[in-house]
Design a protein around this motif. Structure first.
Motif, mmCIF file in Angstrom:
data_model
loop_
_atom_site.group_PDB
_atom_site.id
_atom_site.type_symbol
_atom_site.label_atom_id
_atom_site.label_comp_id
_atom_site.label_asym_id
_atom_site.label_seq_id
_atom_site.Cartn_x
_atom_site.Cartn_y
_atom_site.Cartn_z
ATOM 1 N N ARG A 82 -72.883 -80.843 9.524
ATOM 2 C CA ARG A 82 -72.784 -79.877 8.434
ATOM 3 C C ARG A 82 -71.349 -79.767 7.936
ATOM 4 N NH1 ARG A 82 -70.884 -74.463 6.802
ATOM 5 N NH2 ARG A 82 -72.405 -73.745 5.264
ATOM 6 N N GLN A 83 -70.393 -79.756 8.843
ATOM 7 C CA GLN A 83 -69.006 -79.673 8.414
ATOM 8 C C GLN A 83 -68.592 -80.920 7.643
ATOM 9 O OE1 GLN A 83 -67.184 -78.733 12.262
ATOM 10 N NE2 GLN A 83 -66.850 -76.620 11.576
ATOM 11 N N MET A 86 -70.031 -80.626 4.150
ATOM 12 C CA MET A 86 -69.273 -79.655 3.376
ATOM 13 C C MET A 86 -67.964 -80.271 2.882
ATOM 14 S SD MET A 86 -70.805 -76.640 3.037
ATOM 15 C CE MET A 86 -69.474 -75.456 2.821
ATOM 16 N N GLU A 90 -67.045 -80.976 -1.068
ATOM 17 C CA GLU A 90 -65.865 -80.382 -1.690
ATOM 18 C C GLU A 90 -64.993 -81.431 -2.359
ATOM 19 O OE1 GLU A 90 -63.964 -78.180 1.382
ATOM 20 O OE2 GLU A 90 -65.449 -76.557 1.371
ATOM 21 N N PHE A 95 -71.435 -80.074 -4.759
ATOM 22 C CA PHE A 95 -72.195 -78.829 -4.843
ATOM 23 C C PHE A 95 -72.835 -78.630 -6.215
ATOM 24 C CE2 PHE A 95 -68.778 -77.667 -1.711
ATOM 25 C CZ PHE A 95 -69.602 -77.597 -0.590
ATOM 26 N N TRP A 106 -75.288 -81.505 -1.971
ATOM 27 C CA TRP A 106 -75.240 -80.630 -0.791
ATOM 28 C C TRP A 106 -75.144 -79.181 -1.247
ATOM 29 C CZ3 TRP A 106 -76.551 -81.458 4.012
ATOM 30 C CH2 TRP A 106 -76.237 -80.491 4.978
ATOM 31 N N HIS A 107 -75.670 -78.279 -0.418
ATOM 32 C CA HIS A 107 -75.559 -76.848 -0.684
ATOM 33 C C HIS A 107 -75.066 -76.160 0.587
ATOM 34 C CE1 HIS A 107 -76.634 -72.702 -1.693
ATOM 35 N NE2 HIS A 107 -76.707 -73.105 -2.951
ATOM 36 N N GLU A 108 -74.244 -75.145 0.405
ATOM 37 C CA GLU A 108 -73.645 -74.477 1.565
ATOM 38 C C GLU A 108 -74.666 -73.748 2.422
ATOM 39 O OE1 GLU A 108 -72.277 -70.491 -0.966
ATOM 40 O OE2 GLU A 108 -70.781 -71.807 -0.058
ATOM 41 N N ARG A 109 -75.876 -73.535 1.913
ATOM 42 C CA ARG A 109 -76.908 -72.876 2.708
ATOM 43 C C ARG A 109 -78.004 -73.858 3.144
ATOM 44 N NH1 ARG A 109 -76.149 -67.929 3.711
ATOM 45 N NH2 ARG A 109 -78.266 -67.649 4.479
ATOM 46 N N ARG A 126 -81.470 -70.899 1.468
ATOM 47 C CA ARG A 126 -81.269 -70.119 0.252
ATOM 48 C C ARG A 126 -82.382 -69.080 0.134
ATOM 49 N NH1 ARG A 126 -80.777 -75.175 -3.826
ATOM 50 N NH2 ARG A 126 -82.498 -75.826 -2.455
#
Length: 214
Positions: A82-83, A86, A90, A95, A106-109, A126
């Motif tokens: 996941r990291q 992310m 970025e 995103f 990718w989505h942060e949730r 989400r």
């Protein structure tokens, strides 16, 4: 309807009986402290069904084709993957969807729970009607929930059903390879490295009916 633990119990019974080498790669339960720390690190609360699954098996100890769609990740691998996603998102504006109505890269949730060849199975955290569904974050395209499982629990139950009673999980059918290891394949792909795959036998009816009650 099976709980996550009951689905795991049915899978474990089948693996011990017919594919002990595959059973041997199931990791022991996740450490509760590591589970708690992972959620703090990621800033996400893990769904109860994921916690229940990780408390049964913290992923696999080695790569194996135990699951029809992708090997399940351990707690440490969930955090690492996941990291990584992310960081990549970025750096490449991952995103942002490439077109209206599409999913982003990718989505942060999104919380990854399985991964294969860079494609990760993610739980969608989400808010809204799709909360908890299990879809895909594809390494070279946008996310895909067009054929999503409604939940991780539903996916585990379907896997247990296919093993213990016969059948398929989506397009994937269970087989045994020449080493008596579980191998999921398409219905028309019944050889592996030049050797025939054997259809996975279901559990005897009396045995299957007694599972998931302990």
């Amino acid at each position: 309807m099976d709980t996550v633990t009951e689905a795991w119990m049915r899978m474990e019974d089948w693996l011990r009986r017919y594919a002990p080498r595959s059973a041997a790669v199931l990791a022991p339960p996740a450490d509760p402290g590591e589970l708690a720390a992972a959620q703090v690190t990621l800033g996400l609360i893990f769904p109860d069904e994921l916690v229940e699954s990780l408390r049964r098996h913290d992923g696999l100890t080695a790569w194996a084709n135990v699951f029809p769609e992708a090997p399940l990740l351990s707690v440490a691998q969930i955090v690492e993957h996941r990291q990584m996603c992310m960081d990549v998102a970025e750096s490449v504006d991952g995103f942002t969807p490439t077109e209206p109505g599409a999913e982003p890269w990718w989505h942060e949730r999104w919380l990854p729970v399985a991964e294969d060849n860079g494609n990760s199975q993610v739980i969608d955290l989400r808010p809204g009607p799709g909360h908890g569904r299990l879809g895909w974050a594809v390494h070279d395209n946008g996310g895909d929930f067009s054929d999503a499982w409604p939940s991780l629990a539903a996916y585990l139950r379907a896997t247990a059903d296919a093993l213990t009673a016969g059948g398929a999980v989506g397009h994937w059918h269970p087989y045994l390879n020449a080493d008596d290891e579980l191998w999921w394949s398409l219905v028309d792909e019944t050889t592996l490295h030049g050797e025939a795959l054997r259809p996975a036998p279901p559990l005897p009816a009396a045995t299957a009916s007694g599972l998931g009650t302990g």
